[in-house]
Design a protein around this motif. Structure first.
Motif, PDB file in Angstrom:
ATOM      1  N   GLY A  75       0.807  -1.214   0.000  1.00 47.15           N
ATOM      2  CA  GLY A  75       0.000   0.000   0.000  1.00 47.15           C
ATOM      3  C   GLY A  75       0.840   1.263   0.000  1.00 47.15           C
ATOM      4  N   ARG A  76       1.929   1.263   0.761  1.00 52.63           N
ATOM      5  CA  ARG A  76       2.806   2.442   0.804  1.00 52.63           C
ATOM      6  C   ARG A  76       3.453   2.675  -0.563  1.00 52.63           C
ATOM      7  N   LEU A  77       3.792   1.599  -1.255  1.00 54.23           N
ATOM      8  CA  LEU A  77       4.363   1.724  -2.592  1.00 54.23           C
ATOM      9  C   LEU A  77       3.318   2.255  -3.569  1.00 54.23           C
ATOM     10  N   MET A  78       2.098   1.744  -3.486  1.00 52.60           N
ATOM     11  CA  MET A  78       1.014   2.243  -4.326  1.00 52.60           C
ATOM     12  C   MET A  78       0.794   3.738  -4.091  1.00 52.60           C
ATOM     13  N   MET A  79       0.808   4.146  -2.818  1.00 51.31           N
ATOM     14  CA  MET A  79       0.583   5.546  -2.474  1.00 51.31           C
ATOM     15  C   MET A  79       1.675   6.430  -3.065  1.00 51.31           C
ATOM     16  N   ARG A  80       2.933   5.984  -2.960  1.00 50.45           N
ATOM     17  CA  ARG A  80       4.037   6.773  -3.522  1.00 50.45           C
ATOM     18  C   ARG A  80       3.918   6.903  -5.028  1.00 50.45           C
ATOM     19  N   ASN A  81       3.294   5.911  -5.659  1.00 50.47           N
ATOM     20  CA  ASN A  81       3.110   5.950  -7.112  1.00 50.47           C
ATOM     21  C   ASN A  81       1.814   6.655  -7.515  1.00 50.47           C
ATOM     22  N   GLY A  82       1.116   7.211  -6.522  1.00 48.05           N
ATOM     23  CA  GLY A  82      -0.098   7.959  -6.818  1.00 48.05           C
ATOM     24  C   GLY A  82      -1.328   7.118  -7.041  1.00 48.05           C
ATOM     25  N   ASP A  83      -1.280   5.838  -6.708  1.00 45.09           N
ATOM     26  CA  ASP A  83      -2.414   4.935  -6.919  1.00 45.09           C
ATOM     27  C   ASP A  83      -3.154   4.756  -5.593  1.00 45.09           C
ATOM     28  N   MET A  84      -4.251   5.482  -5.406  1.00 49.21           N
ATOM     29  CA  MET A  84      -5.023   5.404  -4.170  1.00 49.21           C
ATOM     30  C   MET A  84      -6.213   4.448  -4.284  1.00 49.21           C
ATOM     31  N   SER A  85      -6.456   3.924  -5.468  1.00 50.09           N
ATOM     32  CA  SER A  85      -7.686   3.177  -5.718  1.00 50.09           C
ATOM     33  C   SER A  85      -7.769   1.884  -4.919  1.00 50.09           C
ATOM     34  N   GLY A  86      -6.638   1.271  -4.623  1.00 54.77           N
ATOM     35  CA  GLY A  86      -6.681  -0.009  -3.925  1.00 54.77           C
ATOM     36  C   GLY A  86      -6.274   0.049  -2.464  1.00 54.77           C
ATOM     37  N   LEU A  87      -6.136   1.262  -1.910  1.00 55.67           N
ATOM     38  CA  LEU A  87      -5.636   1.374  -0.544  1.00 55.67           C
ATOM     39  C   LEU A  87      -6.615   0.832   0.494  1.00 55.67           C
ATOM     40  N   ASP A  88      -7.902   1.041   0.287  1.00 56.11           N
ATOM     41  CA  ASP A  88      -8.885   0.520   1.239  1.00 56.11           C
ATOM     42  C   ASP A  88      -8.801  -1.001   1.327  1.00 56.11           C
ATOM     43  N   GLU A  89      -8.794  -1.640   0.187  1.00 54.52           N
ATOM     44  CA  GLU A  89      -8.734  -3.108   0.160  1.00 54.52           C
ATOM     45  C   GLU A  89      -7.439  -3.609   0.793  1.00 54.52           C
ATOM     46  N   THR A  90      -6.337  -2.951   0.470  1.00 55.52           N
ATOM     47  CA  THR A  90      -5.046  -3.355   1.015  1.00 55.52           C
ATOM     48  C   THR A  90      -5.016  -3.200   2.526  1.00 55.52           C
ATOM     49  N   ALA A  91      -5.509  -2.068   3.036  1.00 48.38           N
ATOM     50  CA  ALA A  91      -5.543  -1.837   4.481  1.00 48.38           C
ATOM     51  C   ALA A  91      -6.468  -2.828   5.176  1.00 48.38           C
ATOM     52  N   LYS A 117      -1.532   1.006  13.199  1.00 51.61           N
ATOM     53  CA  LYS A 117      -1.402   2.445  12.941  1.00 51.61           C
ATOM     54  C   LYS A 117      -1.120   2.688  11.467  1.00 51.61           C
ATOM     55  N   MET A 118      -0.196   1.934  10.903  1.00 51.95           N
ATOM     56  CA  MET A 118       0.194   2.130   9.517  1.00 51.95           C
ATOM     57  C   MET A 118      -0.956   1.801   8.566  1.00 51.95           C
ATOM     58  N   ALA A 119      -1.741   0.766   8.888  1.00 57.21           N
ATOM     59  CA  ALA A 119      -2.895   0.415   8.059  1.00 57.21           C
ATOM     60  C   ALA A 119      -3.944   1.529   8.106  1.00 57.21           C
ATOM     61  N   ALA A 120      -4.184   2.080   9.287  1.00 53.52           N
ATOM     62  CA  ALA A 120      -5.150   3.177   9.415  1.00 53.52           C
ATOM     63  C   ALA A 120      -4.689   4.412   8.644  1.00 53.52           C
ATOM     64  N   SER A 121      -3.387   4.661   8.656  1.00 55.88           N
ATOM     65  CA  SER A 121      -2.851   5.803   7.911  1.00 55.88           C
ATOM     66  C   SER A 121      -3.045   5.617   6.412  1.00 55.88           C
ATOM     67  N   LEU A 122      -2.863   4.402   5.932  1.00 53.63           N
ATOM     68  CA  LEU A 122      -3.104   4.123   4.507  1.00 53.63           C
ATOM     69  C   LEU A 122      -4.553   4.421   4.149  1.00 53.63           C
ATOM     70  N   ARG A 123      -5.460   3.956   5.000  1.00 55.05           N
ATOM     71  CA  ARG A 123      -6.881   4.162   4.731  1.00 55.05           C
ATOM     72  C   ARG A 123      -7.222   5.649   4.742  1.00 55.05           C
ATOM     73  N   MET A 124      -6.625   6.390   5.649  1.00 56.99           N
ATOM     74  CA  MET A 124      -6.882   7.821   5.727  1.00 56.99           C
ATOM     75  C   MET A 124      -6.454   8.536   4.457  1.00 56.99           C
ATOM     76  N   MET A 125      -5.337   8.075   3.844  1.00 58.35           N
ATOM     77  CA  MET A 125      -4.785   8.778   2.694  1.00 58.35           C
ATOM     78  C   MET A 125      -5.667   8.689   1.450  1.00 58.35           C
ATOM     79  N   VAL A 126      -6.683   7.836   1.475  1.00 56.89           N
ATOM     80  CA  VAL A 126      -7.621   7.788   0.351  1.00 56.89           C
ATOM     81  C   VAL A 126      -8.357   9.116   0.243  1.00 56.89           C
ATOM     82  N   ASN A 127      -8.699   9.701   1.397  1.00 58.40           N
ATOM     83  CA  ASN A 127      -9.390  10.998   1.430  1.00 58.40           C
ATOM     84  C   ASN A 127      -9.106  11.665   2.778  1.00 58.40           C
ATOM     85  N   PRO A 128      -7.934  12.294   2.925  1.00 60.25           N
ATOM     86  CA  PRO A 128      -7.530  12.850   4.227  1.00 60.25           C
ATOM     87  C   PRO A 128      -8.537  13.822   4.848  1.00 60.25           C
TER      88      PRO A 128
END
Length: 216
Positions: A75-91, A117-128
């Motif tokens: 998920g962190r790699l996806m986020m760095r690449n600008g791909d937020m579409s799968g972060l919810d599922e990953t978290a 904590k890290m999983a919750a942060s990923l989920r938050m980054m979908v729509n901070p």
């Protein structure tokens, strides 16, 4: 009869020791791959591998822990690449594995709370803006629990440093302060000793990466 029972007991002990050695060998190989995976697909494959190990070693908390860690790194790699579409599922998958790990390790495991904590942060980054009060609050809560349980844990120091470094100044962040916190994290890594060869020991290379970045 006693002779046969003794032989059976010795044979059982030998098989148990062999199975344990095989488990440790496979786990060490897979854990090493968490440092070398470069793509989301590779991290997903690794998470699947840990999940399969966990299905066979159903009393051990580390396989589902590393399955969750692999999902979070994906998920962190996806986020760095600008791909937020799968972060919810990953978290969500990470949380599923963490629930299994916590059921086996207990509620007072700082490493598990840090990954929560890290999983919750990923989920938050979908729509901070929308999720700061829910997933953001959850991330803060889990980090606080982890730090209370294990204040000298270098991974907790690392994640706090990252949060400070990447948070905009108007929201309390600071790149300068973050760099100082990375120094603190590296100092903690230099004295940290994991409980076993399989216990979490990730993060030092990431902390050193930030310290070695060219000054801007």
């Amino acid at each position: 009869m006693k002779k046969y029972l003794l032989s059976f007991a010795l044979a059982f002990m030998s098989l148990t020791a062999f199975a344990q050695a095989d488990y440790e060998k496979i786990m060490k190989e897979k854990i090493a791959k968490t440092e070398t995976c470069k793509t989301a697909e590779e991290f997903q494959t690794l998470a699947n591998d840990f999940q399969r190990i966990g299905s066979k070693e159903s009393t051990k908390w580390l396989p589902p822990y590393y399955a969750a860690f692999s999902q979070i790194q994906k998920g962190r790699l996806m986020m760095r690449n600008g791909d937020m579409s799968g972060l919810d599922e990953t978290a969500n998958l990470a949380d599923k594995y963490l629930s299994s790990a916590q059921n086996l390790a207990g509620a007072d495991n700082a490493e598990i709370h840090l990954l929560r904590k890290m999983a919750a942060s990923l989920r938050m980054m979908v729509n901070p803006p929308q999720r700061y009060m829910t997933d953001g609050a959850k991330a803060t809560e889990e980090l606080g629990i982890a730090e209370k349980l294990d204040p000298s844990n270098p991974r907790i120091a690392l994640i706090k440093a990252e949060d400070t470094y990447f948070t905009p100044e108007q929201y309390g962040g600071s790149k300068t302060k973050g760099m100082e916190m990375f120094k603190d994290a590296v100092a903690k890594f230099n004295t940290y000793k994991p409980k076993t060869a399989l216990d979490p020991n990730w993060g030092k290379a990431e902390a050193e990466y930030f310290l070695n970045m060219p000054a801007k």
